[in-house]
Design an enzyme around this catalytic site. Sequence first.
Site, PDB file in Angstrom:
ATOM      1  N   CYS A 116      38.332  49.473  37.869  1.00 24.45           N
ATOM      2  CA  CYS A 116      37.471  49.760  36.703  1.00 24.45           C
ATOM      3  C   CYS A 116      38.041  49.244  35.381  1.00 24.45           C
ATOM      4  O   CYS A 116      37.284  48.798  34.530  1.00 24.45           O
ATOM      5  CB  CYS A 116      37.171  51.251  36.627  1.00 24.45           C
ATOM      6  SG  CYS A 116      36.255  51.829  38.060  1.00 24.45           S
ATOM      7  N   HIS A 148      35.791  54.493  29.512  1.00 22.91           N
ATOM      8  CA  HIS A 148      35.182  54.186  30.805  1.00 22.91           C
ATOM      9  C   HIS A 148      34.219  55.318  31.179  1.00 22.91           C
ATOM     10  O   HIS A 148      34.528  56.495  31.009  1.00 22.91           O
ATOM     11  CB  HIS A 148      36.286  54.053  31.857  1.00 22.91           C
ATOM     12  CG  HIS A 148      35.775  53.879  33.248  1.00 22.91           C
ATOM     13  ND1 HIS A 148      34.748  53.014  33.565  1.00 22.91           N
ATOM     14  CD2 HIS A 148      36.145  54.467  34.427  1.00 22.91           C
ATOM     15  CE1 HIS A 148      34.512  53.071  34.866  1.00 22.91           C
ATOM     16  NE2 HIS A 148      35.347  53.947  35.407  1.00 22.91           N
ATOM     17  N   ASN A 175      28.683  55.244  37.074  1.00 23.15           N
ATOM     18  CA  ASN A 175      29.931  54.482  36.911  1.00 23.15           C
ATOM     19  C   ASN A 175      29.706  53.056  37.410  1.00 23.15           C
ATOM     20  O   ASN A 175      29.605  52.833  38.614  1.00 23.15           O
ATOM     21  CB  ASN A 175      31.023  55.192  37.722  1.00 23.15           C
ATOM     22  CG  ASN A 175      32.356  54.469  37.668  1.00 23.15           C
ATOM     23  OD1 ASN A 175      32.463  53.358  37.165  1.00 23.15           O
ATOM     24  ND2 ASN A 175      33.380  55.110  38.216  1.00 23.15           N
TER      25      ASN A 175
HETATM   26  O1  UT7 Z   1      36.250  54.816  38.099  1.00 19.61           O
HETATM   27  C1  UT7 Z   1      36.948  55.818  38.765  1.00 19.61           C
HETATM   28  C2  UT7 Z   1      36.044  56.450  39.756  1.00 19.61           C
HETATM   29  N1  UT7 Z   1      36.230  57.782  40.161  1.00 19.61           N
HETATM   30  C3  UT7 Z   1      36.132  58.895  39.404  1.00 19.61           C
HETATM   31  O2  UT7 Z   1      36.093  58.894  38.206  1.00 19.61           O
HETATM   32  C4  UT7 Z   1      36.045  60.169  40.164  1.00 19.61           C
HETATM   33  C5  UT7 Z   1      36.825  61.292  39.554  1.00 19.61           C
HETATM   34  N2  UT7 Z   1      36.471  62.532  40.231  1.00 19.61           N
HETATM   35  C6  UT7 Z   1      35.318  63.185  39.940  1.00 19.61           C
HETATM   36  O3  UT7 Z   1      34.549  62.760  39.082  1.00 19.61           O
HETATM   37  C7  UT7 Z   1      35.028  64.465  40.671  1.00 19.61           C
HETATM   38  O4  UT7 Z   1      36.136  64.823  41.466  1.00 19.61           O
HETATM   39  C8  UT7 Z   1      33.756  64.401  41.562  1.00 19.61           C
HETATM   40  C9  UT7 Z   1      32.520  64.317  40.681  1.00 19.61           C
HETATM   41  C10 UT7 Z   1      33.799  63.175  42.463  1.00 19.61           C
HETATM   42  C11 UT7 Z   1      33.633  65.630  42.436  1.00 19.61           C
HETATM   43  O5  UT7 Z   1      33.635  66.802  41.616  1.00 19.61           O
HETATM   44  P1  UT7 Z   1      34.546  68.052  42.020  1.00 19.61           P
HETATM   45  O6  UT7 Z   1      34.254  69.112  41.038  1.00 19.61           O
HETATM   46  O7  UT7 Z   1      35.954  67.540  42.120  1.00 19.61           O
HETATM   47  O8  UT7 Z   1      33.951  68.443  43.424  1.00 19.61           O
HETATM   48  P2  UT7 Z   1      34.662  68.501  44.842  1.00 19.61           P
HETATM   49  O9  UT7 Z   1      34.934  67.132  45.370  1.00 19.61           O
HETATM   50  O10 UT7 Z   1      35.810  69.464  44.753  1.00 19.61           O
HETATM   51  O11 UT7 Z   1      33.517  69.147  45.734  1.00 19.61           O
HETATM   52  C12 UT7 Z   1      33.030  70.463  45.450  1.00 19.61           C
HETATM   53  C13 UT7 Z   1      31.899  70.761  46.426  1.00 19.61           C
HETATM   54  C14 UT7 Z   1      32.272  70.486  47.885  1.00 19.61           C
HETATM   55  O12 UT7 Z   1      31.672  71.523  48.667  1.00 19.61           O
HETATM   56  P3  UT7 Z   1      32.582  72.730  49.200  1.00 19.61           P
HETATM   57  O13 UT7 Z   1      33.637  72.096  50.040  1.00 19.61           O
HETATM   58  O14 UT7 Z   1      33.123  73.407  47.978  1.00 19.61           O
HETATM   59  O15 UT7 Z   1      31.599  73.561  49.958  1.00 19.61           O
HETATM   60  C15 UT7 Z   1      31.579  69.189  48.190  1.00 19.61           C
HETATM   61  O16 UT7 Z   1      31.235  69.059  49.561  1.00 19.61           O
HETATM   62  O17 UT7 Z   1      30.767  69.937  46.152  1.00 19.61           O
HETATM   63  C16 UT7 Z   1      30.318  69.307  47.363  1.00 19.61           C
HETATM   64  N3  UT7 Z   1      29.742  68.010  47.010  1.00 19.61           N
HETATM   65  C17 UT7 Z   1      28.444  67.842  46.701  1.00 19.61           C
HETATM   66  N4  UT7 Z   1      27.421  68.696  46.644  1.00 19.61           N
HETATM   67  C18 UT7 Z   1      26.220  68.205  46.285  1.00 19.61           C
HETATM   68  C19 UT7 Z   1      30.390  66.813  46.898  1.00 19.61           C
HETATM   69  N5  UT7 Z   1      29.489  65.861  46.560  1.00 19.61           N
HETATM   70  C20 UT7 Z   1      28.298  66.474  46.419  1.00 19.61           C
HETATM   71  C21 UT7 Z   1      27.018  66.024  46.046  1.00 19.61           C
HETATM   72  N6  UT7 Z   1      26.005  66.930  45.984  1.00 19.61           N
HETATM   73  N7  UT7 Z   1      26.749  64.737  45.730  1.00 19.61           N
END
Ligand code: UT7
Length: 329
Positions: free
Chosen positions: A116, A252, A282
């Site tokens: 990125c 970003h 993104n």
């Molecule tokens: O350019 C660099 C690119 N990358 C980034 O910038 C990513 C940086 N990370 C993030 O932005 C965040 O970590 C995410 C947005 C990707 C995820 O947010 P989070 O608050 O860290 O969520 P998580 O991964 O801890 O997931 C929480 C819950 C999980 O369910 P359980 O296990 O708590 O029951 C996931 O399965 O949210 C669930 N989940 C979703 N639910 C609905 C994950 N993706 C989704 C989704 N819709 N799309």
Amino acid sequence: MTKTLRAGITAIGAYAPAKVLTNDDLSKFMDTNDEWISTRTGIRRRHVAADDEFTSNLAVSAVLDMQRRYGEEVLEGVDMVIVATNTPDAYFPSTAAMVQNYFSLKAGAFDLLAACPGWVYALSVAQAYVESGICKKVLAIGSEALTKLIDWNDRSTAVLFGDGAGATLVEAVEEPFGIKSMILGADGEGGKYLYARATGKSLLDGTEITDHVYMNGREVFKFAVRVMNTSTIEAIEQAGLNSADISLFVPHQANLRIISAARERLGLPEEKVVVTVDEYGNNSTASIPLALTHAVDGGRIKSGDNLLLVSFGAGLTWAASVLTWGGTK
Ligand code: UT7
């Protein structure tokens, strides 16, 4: 007395594909919903390249937008084309050579891969070329057709990314304008947290994978918040400024929560940050030049403004820069 040659951005242009997928559109074919996506990321829509639209096409469209803004002669004398991308049309030839060919430029051309932050890295290369006298006019482009690498069955990554391109022209500008600081970093130890490979085994757990994006969102999130903080402070210091001197923060566009955390740590008010992640998601290397173009179109950048840029991504890599806008066409 000889004047120091300083590089600056003198022209911009951007492009986003016509096709748009909203969060509600996604919820029709995967287990997700608008509430989860918008509260966790700030993303509401993303632009998606058509089946026959690739990174080179997006890059060309961004440069055409630059020509529309400044006239066709804006490209006269361009002697280098750099395309920062994670999603080149082919392993080779470079996407940059395709752009060079489209506009019949008498220029060198190469692609640059730094995830990125790739466009900020391209800006740093352009700066070095211009300030050393190797090149006079460098097209530094960020272009990405990331949705072609997405696993639409993986809701944890599929909802995050979009496609687009931003083009910038870098050449010598008079004091007090131009690039004032450049911070570049990498930590390959964290490569396993965000990657795409053509075939082979997962970097994370050794399982067989296909050519899709893989990410440990939580680890990338922690890294992003940390490095956005440290690298912006370094960039401001290297420029000899304080955060109060920053007119506009152009980070970003990956996640609104990451952007807000960085803005708060810098003590900047909300009106000093550019946010486009709601509209585009993104789009990796395209995100900062696209956001810059939006800010210019919105009348949010004027000559003499100090802009703070920062990006992070796979590698892991990061990049931050302060530049004084102006000296432009
Ligand atoms: O350019 C660099 C690119 N990358 C980034 O910038 C990513 C940086 N990370 C993030 O932005 C965040 O970590 C995410 C947005 C990707 C995820 O947010 P989070 O608050 O860290 O969520 P998580 O991964 O801890 O997931 C929480 C819950 C999980 O369910 P359980 O296990 O708590 O029951 C996931 O399965 O949210 C669930 N989940 C979703 N639910 C609905 C994950 N993706 C989704 C989704 N819709 N799309």
